[in-house]
Design a protein around this motif. Structure first.
Motif, PDB file in Angstrom:
ATOM      1  N   ILE A   1       0.852  -1.184   0.000  1.00  0.00           N
ATOM      2  CA  ILE A   1       0.000   0.000   0.000  1.00  0.00           C
ATOM      3  C   ILE A   1       0.888   1.234   0.000  1.00  0.00           C
ATOM      4  N   ALA A   2       0.759   2.059  -1.023  1.00  0.00           N
ATOM      5  CA  ALA A   2       1.511   3.322  -1.115  1.00  0.00           C
ATOM      6  C   ALA A   2       3.003   3.112  -0.920  1.00  0.00           C
ATOM      7  N   GLY A   3       3.546   2.052  -1.548  1.00  0.00           N
ATOM      8  CA  GLY A   3       4.978   1.825  -1.502  1.00  0.00           C
ATOM      9  C   GLY A   3       5.477   1.089  -0.275  1.00  0.00           C
ATOM     10  N   GLN A   4       4.572   0.698   0.641  1.00  0.00           N
ATOM     11  CA  GLN A   4       4.962  -0.028   1.840  1.00  0.00           C
ATOM     12  C   GLN A   4       4.210  -1.356   1.910  1.00  0.00           C
ATOM     13  N   GLN A   5       4.808  -2.345   2.546  1.00  0.00           N
ATOM     14  CA  GLN A   5       4.187  -3.653   2.705  1.00  0.00           C
ATOM     15  C   GLN A   5       3.648  -3.805   4.127  1.00  0.00           C
ATOM     16  N   PHE A   6       2.412  -4.333   4.230  1.00  0.00           N
ATOM     17  CA  PHE A   6       1.758  -4.494   5.520  1.00  0.00           C
ATOM     18  C   PHE A   6       1.188  -5.905   5.653  1.00  0.00           C
ATOM     19  N   LYS A   7       1.268  -6.459   6.843  1.00  0.00           N
ATOM     20  CA  LYS A   7       0.574  -7.706   7.161  1.00  0.00           C
ATOM     21  C   LYS A   7      -0.757  -7.309   7.796  1.00  0.00           C
ATOM     22  N   VAL A   8      -1.873  -7.667   7.153  1.00  0.00           N
ATOM     23  CA  VAL A   8      -3.178  -7.177   7.599  1.00  0.00           C
ATOM     24  C   VAL A   8      -4.148  -8.329   7.814  1.00  0.00           C
ATOM     25  N   VAL A   9      -5.101  -8.104   8.710  1.00  0.00           N
ATOM     26  CA  VAL A   9      -6.221  -9.015   8.937  1.00  0.00           C
ATOM     27  C   VAL A   9      -7.506  -8.187   8.923  1.00  0.00           C
ATOM     28  N   LYS A  10      -8.639  -8.846   8.857  1.00  0.00           N
ATOM     29  CA  LYS A  10      -9.916  -8.142   8.804  1.00  0.00           C
ATOM     30  C   LYS A  10     -10.139  -7.322  10.076  1.00  0.00           C
ATOM     31  N   ASP A  11     -10.707  -6.122   9.911  1.00  0.00           N
ATOM     32  CA  ASP A  11     -11.030  -5.185  10.995  1.00  0.00           C
ATOM     33  C   ASP A  11      -9.800  -4.524  11.624  1.00  0.00           C
ATOM     34  N   GLN A  12      -8.643  -4.706  11.029  1.00  0.00           N
ATOM     35  CA  GLN A  12      -7.428  -4.077  11.554  1.00  0.00           C
ATOM     36  C   GLN A  12      -7.320  -2.639  11.061  1.00  0.00           C
ATOM     37  N   LYS A  13      -6.850  -1.748  11.938  1.00  0.00           N
ATOM     38  CA  LYS A  13      -6.588  -0.362  11.553  1.00  0.00           C
ATOM     39  C   LYS A  13      -5.126  -0.241  11.142  1.00  0.00           C
ATOM     40  N   VAL A  14      -4.892   0.437  10.020  1.00  0.00           N
ATOM     41  CA  VAL A  14      -3.537   0.583   9.484  1.00  0.00           C
ATOM     42  C   VAL A  14      -3.296   2.046   9.128  1.00  0.00           C
ATOM     43  N   TYR A  15      -2.102   2.541   9.435  1.00  0.00           N
ATOM     44  CA  TYR A  15      -1.717   3.900   9.069  1.00  0.00           C
ATOM     45  C   TYR A  15      -0.731   3.814   7.903  1.00  0.00           C
ATOM     46  N   VAL A  16      -1.098   4.407   6.786  1.00  0.00           N
ATOM     47  CA  VAL A  16      -0.293   4.336   5.565  1.00  0.00           C
ATOM     48  C   VAL A  16       0.040   5.752   5.098  1.00  0.00           C
ATOM     49  N   HIS A  17       0.967   5.850   4.122  1.00  0.00           N
ATOM     50  CA  HIS A  17       1.263   7.148   3.530  1.00  0.00           C
ATOM     51  C   HIS A  17      -0.020   7.720   2.924  1.00  0.00           C
ATOM     52  N   ARG A  18      -0.099   9.047   2.891  1.00  0.00           N
ATOM     53  CA  ARG A  18      -1.316   9.748   2.478  1.00  0.00           C
ATOM     54  C   ARG A  18      -1.860   9.222   1.148  1.00  0.00           C
ATOM     55  N   LEU A  19      -3.158   8.852   1.160  1.00  0.00           N
ATOM     56  CA  LEU A  19      -3.854   8.400  -0.042  1.00  0.00           C
ATOM     57  C   LEU A  19      -4.698   9.545  -0.592  1.00  0.00           C
ATOM     58  N   GLN A  20      -5.009   9.494  -1.886  1.00  0.00           N
ATOM     59  CA  GLN A  20      -5.815  10.531  -2.517  1.00  0.00           C
ATOM     60  C   GLN A  20      -7.309  10.312  -2.295  1.00  0.00           C
ATOM     61  N   THR A  21      -7.686   9.131  -1.806  1.00  0.00           N
ATOM     62  CA  THR A  21      -9.100   8.809  -1.583  1.00  0.00           C
ATOM     63  C   THR A  21      -9.666   9.653  -0.453  1.00  0.00           C
ATOM     64  N   GLU A  22     -10.898  10.124  -0.605  1.00  0.00           N
ATOM     65  CA  GLU A  22     -11.529  10.961   0.411  1.00  0.00           C
ATOM     66  C   GLU A  22     -11.981  10.124   1.609  1.00  0.00           C
ATOM     67  N   GLU A  23     -12.135  10.801   2.745  1.00  0.00           N
ATOM     68  CA  GLU A  23     -12.567  10.118   3.969  1.00  0.00           C
ATOM     69  C   GLU A  23     -13.960   9.507   3.785  1.00  0.00           C
ATOM     70  N   GLY A  24     -14.120   8.289   4.300  1.00  0.00           N
ATOM     71  CA  GLY A  24     -15.403   7.609   4.215  1.00  0.00           C
ATOM     72  C   GLY A  24     -15.558   6.731   2.984  1.00  0.00           C
ATOM     73  N   GLN A  25     -14.690   6.904   1.999  1.00  0.00           N
ATOM     74  CA  GLN A  25     -14.789   6.109   0.779  1.00  0.00           C
ATOM     75  C   GLN A  25     -14.003   4.809   0.920  1.00  0.00           C
ATOM     76  N   LYS A  26     -14.380   3.837   0.091  1.00  0.00           N
ATOM     77  CA  LYS A  26     -13.717   2.539   0.103  1.00  0.00           C
ATOM     78  C   LYS A  26     -12.615   2.515  -0.950  1.00  0.00           C
ATOM     79  N   VAL A  27     -11.591   1.711  -0.681  1.00  0.00           N
ATOM     80  CA  VAL A  27     -10.462   1.595  -1.597  1.00  0.00           C
ATOM     81  C   VAL A  27     -10.026   0.127  -1.638  1.00  0.00           C
ATOM     82  N   THR A  28      -9.584  -0.323  -2.818  1.00  0.00           N
ATOM     83  CA  THR A  28      -9.169  -1.710  -2.996  1.00  0.00           C
ATOM     84  C   THR A  28      -7.692  -1.754  -3.389  1.00  0.00           C
ATOM     85  N   PHE A  29      -6.944  -2.627  -2.723  1.00  0.00           N
ATOM     86  CA  PHE A  29      -5.528  -2.821  -3.018  1.00  0.00           C
ATOM     87  C   PHE A  29      -5.350  -4.220  -3.597  1.00  0.00           C
TER      88      PHE A  29
END
Length: 212
Positions: free
Chosen positions: A7-35
């Motif tokens: 995600i945004a040039g970084q690799q993350f180990k993720v599970v469902k319902d996990q909160k992740v902090y990534v480099h700034r995305l262009q997507t607006e708050e509240g919208q969904k995004v697919t990686f």
């Protein structure tokens, strides 16, 4: 079930319902995004490794909010020269929450739709290059990768860089690795645009990576 996703040039180990902090995305708050750049999937005892990405796999997330990270203090000193520089930097981040991990069946049309605007931006940027772009690397703190990123965003001359707010520049280059303090870049670019090279060089001798 977990996944390793880029995600945004970084690799993350993720599970469902996990909160992740990534480099700034262009997507607006509240919208969904697919990686869709999923490098590894684990489902019980089954582990799937991509080459490099797994075809059809994706991680779905929702943008919670945009924010800034904790301040990082950088202090530099040169012995017996009376040189001391203290700077602070706060990285632009985006908080997302993982909503779903798809092992297969991810839509491939979405990346193509996202790719279309990039091509359009590239076509728009072409005339600007023809209009004689400046060597932005002459600004202390700007390297080849940052200059390329700024040019892709439509900033290819000293005059354009001088008119751009430092916070906006930080947002544009958020995906470029490293800590970049952009506070002095517009002022440096203004001197370069006005042809005041002697004054700029004298100032740059006092700077360290663009940090006043």
């Amino acid at each position: 079930m977990y996944a390793i996703v880029e995600i945004a040039g970084q690799q993350f180990k993720v599970v469902k319902d996990q909160k992740v902090y990534v480099h700034r995305l262009q997507t607006e708050e509240g919208q969904k995004v697919t990686f869709d750049n999923v490098l590894l999937l684990e489902n019980g005892k089954d582990i799937t490794i991509g080459a490099p990405a797994i075809d059809g796999a994706a991680v779905e997330a929702k943008v919670v909010k945009h924010l800034k990270g904790d301040k990082v203090i950088v202090f530099k000193k040169k012995r017996r020269k009376g040189y001391k520089v203290k700077n602070g930097h706060r990285q632009y981040l985006t908080e997302i929450v993982i909503e779903n991990i798809l092992a297969s069946g991810a839509k491939k049309a979405a990346p193509k739709k996202e790719a279309a605007p990039k091509k359009a931006e590239a076509k728009k940027a072409a005339p600007k290059k023809a209009a004689k772009a400046d060597d932005l690397k002459k600004v202390e703190g700007i390297g080849p990768k940052i200059a390329e990123t700024l040019a892709a965003a439509g900033i290819s001359t000293f005059a354009e860089l001088a008119k751009t707010d430092a916070a906006k520049i930080s947002e544009i280059i958020a995906d470029v690795r490293g800590n970049h303090v952009t506070d002095t870049w517009p002022a440096q670019a203004k001197l370069a645009a006005e042809g005041k090279w002697d004054e700029l060089k004298k100032w740059q001798d006092e700077l360290d990576g663009g940090k006043a």
